[in-house]
Design a protein around this motif. Structure first.
Motif, short mmCIF file in Angstrom:
data_model
loop_
_atom_site.label_atom_id
_atom_site.label_comp_id
_atom_site.label_asym_id
_atom_site.label_seq_id
_atom_site.Cartn_x
_atom_site.Cartn_y
_atom_site.Cartn_z
N ASP A 378 0.85 -1.18 0.00
CA ASP A 378 0.00 0.00 0.00
C ASP A 378 0.89 1.24 0.00
O ASP A 378 1.53 1.56 1.01
CB ASP A 378 -0.91 -0.01 1.23
N THR A 379 0.95 1.95 -1.13
CA THR A 379 1.84 3.10 -1.24
C THR A 379 1.36 4.29 -0.40
O THR A 379 2.14 5.22 -0.16
CB THR A 379 1.97 3.54 -2.71
N ARG A 380 0.11 4.29 0.04
CA ARG A 380 -0.39 5.39 0.88
C ARG A 380 0.03 5.22 2.34
O ARG A 380 0.35 6.19 3.01
CB ARG A 380 -1.92 5.48 0.78
N THR A 381 -0.02 4.00 2.84
CA THR A 381 0.26 3.75 4.26
C THR A 381 1.65 3.16 4.51
O THR A 381 2.13 3.20 5.64
CB THR A 381 -0.78 2.79 4.84
N GLY A 382 2.27 2.60 3.50
CA GLY A 382 3.55 1.92 3.69
C GLY A 382 3.41 0.52 4.23
O GLY A 382 4.40 -0.12 4.60
N GLU A 383 2.18 0.00 4.28
CA GLU A 383 1.96 -1.36 4.78
C GLU A 383 2.16 -2.38 3.67
O GLU A 383 1.67 -2.21 2.56
CB GLU A 383 0.55 -1.50 5.34
N ARG A 384 2.89 -3.43 3.99
CA ARG A 384 3.08 -4.54 3.07
C ARG A 384 2.40 -5.77 3.66
O ARG A 384 2.58 -6.10 4.84
CB ARG A 384 4.56 -4.82 2.85
N TRP A 385 1.59 -6.45 2.84
CA TRP A 385 0.80 -7.58 3.29
C TRP A 385 1.23 -8.83 2.56
O TRP A 385 1.61 -8.79 1.39
CB TRP A 385 -0.69 -7.31 3.04
N ARG A 386 1.12 -9.97 3.26
CA ARG A 386 1.57 -11.23 2.69
C ARG A 386 0.71 -12.36 3.25
O ARG A 386 0.38 -12.38 4.44
CB ARG A 386 3.04 -11.46 3.08
N VAL A 387 0.34 -13.31 2.38
CA VAL A 387 -0.45 -14.48 2.79
C VAL A 387 0.35 -15.74 2.50
O VAL A 387 0.84 -15.93 1.38
CB VAL A 387 -1.80 -14.54 2.05
N ALA A 388 0.49 -16.58 3.50
CA ALA A 388 1.19 -17.86 3.34
C ALA A 388 0.53 -18.88 4.26
O ALA A 388 0.42 -18.65 5.47
CB ALA A 388 2.67 -17.72 3.68
N GLY A 389 0.06 -19.98 3.68
CA GLY A 389 -0.53 -21.04 4.49
C GLY A 389 -1.71 -20.60 5.34
O GLY A 389 -1.74 -20.89 6.54
N TYR A 390 -2.66 -19.87 4.77
CA TYR A 390 -3.85 -19.34 5.44
C TYR A 390 -3.55 -18.18 6.39
O TYR A 390 -4.47 -17.57 6.92
CB TYR A 390 -4.58 -20.43 6.24
N SER A 391 -2.29 -17.89 6.65
CA SER A 391 -1.95 -16.83 7.60
C SER A 391 -1.68 -15.51 6.87
O SER A 391 -1.06 -15.49 5.81
CB SER A 391 -0.71 -17.20 8.43
N LEU A 392 -2.16 -14.44 7.46
CA LEU A 392 -1.97 -13.09 6.93
C LEU A 392 -0.94 -12.37 7.78
O LEU A 392 -1.04 -12.34 9.01
CB LEU A 392 -3.30 -12.33 6.96
N TYR A 393 0.06 -11.79 7.12
CA TYR A 393 1.13 -11.09 7.81
C TYR A 393 1.20 -9.64 7.33
O TYR A 393 0.85 -9.34 6.18
CB TYR A 393 2.48 -11.76 7.54
N ARG A 395 3.74 -5.94 7.60
CA ARG A 395 4.93 -5.23 8.01
C ARG A 395 4.87 -3.83 7.42
O ARG A 395 4.00 -3.53 6.60
CB ARG A 395 6.21 -5.92 7.54
N GLU A 396 5.77 -2.94 7.85
CA GLU A 396 5.78 -1.58 7.35
C GLU A 396 7.07 -1.29 6.60
O GLU A 396 8.16 -1.65 7.06
CB GLU A 396 5.61 -0.57 8.49
N ILE A 397 6.93 -0.66 5.45
CA ILE A 397 8.08 -0.16 4.69
C ILE A 397 7.77 1.30 4.41
O ILE A 397 7.08 1.62 3.45
CB ILE A 397 8.30 -0.95 3.39
N PRO A 398 8.19 2.20 5.27
CA PRO A 398 7.77 3.62 5.19
C PRO A 398 8.37 4.37 3.99
O PRO A 398 9.32 3.94 3.38
CB PRO A 398 8.28 4.19 6.52
#
Length: 398
Positions: A378-393, A395-398
């Motif tokens: 998300d270029t507006r918030t800096g949030e990076r999202w990832r899905v692996a094995g049903y789990s949602l993760y 992190r922030e990359i500002p």
């Protein structure tokens, strides 16, 4: 005592929900992200707070008879005859719009038959556009024709997908890509290639002429190699110009009626373009002709580079190791550059990010682990999202 300390460390990591790896620290947000919608797949999702909305292409569910009901006990047998027909499975593919939250799951808000789809979600999350493409896989092309016809539809919702309007659109005109400035103004890009622009929320579309060099008279479904809309509201299209023998980029500022030549990048395939509000353009490109024009084995030693174009001069900022293949380039909220790609030199392939905060001179490369099932930045918030094995993760990359 050592065993006790080790156990406590494991407990702390489990309680906080963080996963620590060579790619930094991820926060585990959910252990069963979108698990209830089958067949499983997170789709092209977006998250705001706890709210989730996703566009998901999916195959029909198929099942098999128990062994005692099979005509041959040693061979799997579909429950229904159509489940063993590859063309019929393709004909029953659909696109879904799913919405809900990370705590309580999602529900289907829209579903339509499609083997191809794209969408756009407005920044306020109220307006959605969705295009669908469907063709009959049982049908052969008509005599003298190269392709089976594809039926295209265009839909719009102004209430977060609760209700939908089918917009007027010629079904024989493919829509592959949305590039919108806001809920009223944007572009559609389709095979040909073709570009259409609207200023009134899709009530009327104006076709924009494309560079003649982007077309192939023998391929009515020719595409641009890339189309990007920058923060400067300029639409940029990249393609390999056969006559010049190099990749070129054309630009179309909002309101202008015809794309103009901007820059040639040489013997490179353009994978992405990012431009800031001031019109500084950053180009993610891979040495050699675009991937669609080269056998995969010839790409092994073709490195990915980041280039900068200021309107007057093109300069290569950085060349990555040839094992690192970049697929997306972003400008972060703090004006950093984010390279998103894969390390193809590893046995199983690993997701990789690289970040530069000095204009592309120095890069911090991070291994994010084995390829995920889905994710986005998300270029507006800096949030990076990832899905692996049903789990949602997260992190922030500002």
């Amino acid at each position: 005592m050592r065993r006790f300390r080790w156990a406590m460390a494991v407990l702390v990591i489990s309680i906080t929900g963080y996963v620590i790896g060579s790619g930094g620290m991820w926060e585990r947000v959910s252990n069963d992200f979108m698990k209830e919608d089958t067949p499983y797949g997170p789709g092209d999702f977006r998250i705001r707070g706890e709210k989730v909305i996703s566009m998901k292409l999916t195959n029909p569910e198929t099942t098999f008879k128990p062994r005692e009901e099979r005509s041959d006990p040693n061979r799997a047998e579909p429950t229904e005859p159509w489940m063993g027909d590859v063309s019929e499975i393709a004909n029953r593919r659909t696109v879904r719009i799913l919405a809900g939250d990370t705590e309580n799951g999602v529900e289907r808000r829209f579903e339509e038959g499609a083997q191809q789809a794209d969408w756009w979600l407005s920044p306020d999350w109220n307006t959605l556009y969705l295009s669908t493409g469907w063709m009959d896989y049982h049908m052969e092309p008509a005599p003298g024709e190269r392709y089976t016809p594809q039926l295209t539809q265009l839909f719009k919702s102004t209430d977060q997908g609760e209700s939908w309007e089918k917009l007027r659109w010629p079904e024989d005109q493919n829509i592959s890509t949305f590039r919108f400035l806001d809920a009223q103004r944007g572009y559609l890009i389709g095979w040909g290639p073709h570009i259409w622009r609207t200023e009134n929320g899709g009530e009327h579309w104006e076709e924009i002429p494309v560079p003649a060099e982007a077309r192939d008279p023998e391929n009515e479904r020719e595409r641009f190699d890339l189309v990007a809309l920058g923060q400067d509201n300029v639409l940029r299209m990249a393609f390999f110009d056969q006559a010049r023998g190099e990749s070129v980029i054309y630009s179309l500022p909002w309101g202008e009626t015809e794309p103009r030549f901007e820059v040639a990048i040489g013997d490179y395939g353009v994978n992405d373009i990012a431009a800031n509000e001031q019109g500084e353009v950053y180009i993610l490109a891979r040495k050699g002709r675009p991937m669609s024009l080269m056998p995969k084995e010839q790409l092994a030693h073709h490195p990915t580079s980041i280039w900068h174009w200021n309107g007057e001069q093109l300069a290569e900022l950085h060349e990555f190791d040839s094992d690192l293949v970049g697929y997306a380039l972003y400008i972060t909220p703090e004006e950093g550059l984010l390279f998103d790609g894969v390390n193809e030199g590893s046995l199983l392939g690993k997701d990789v990010t690289a970040v530069s905060y000095d204009g592309g001179a120095d890069w911090r490369i991070e291994n994010e682990g084995r390829s995920a099932q889905g994710g986005y930045y998300d270029t507006r918030t800096g949030e990076r999202w990832r899905v692996a094995g049903y789990s949602l993760y997260r992190r922030e990359i500002p």
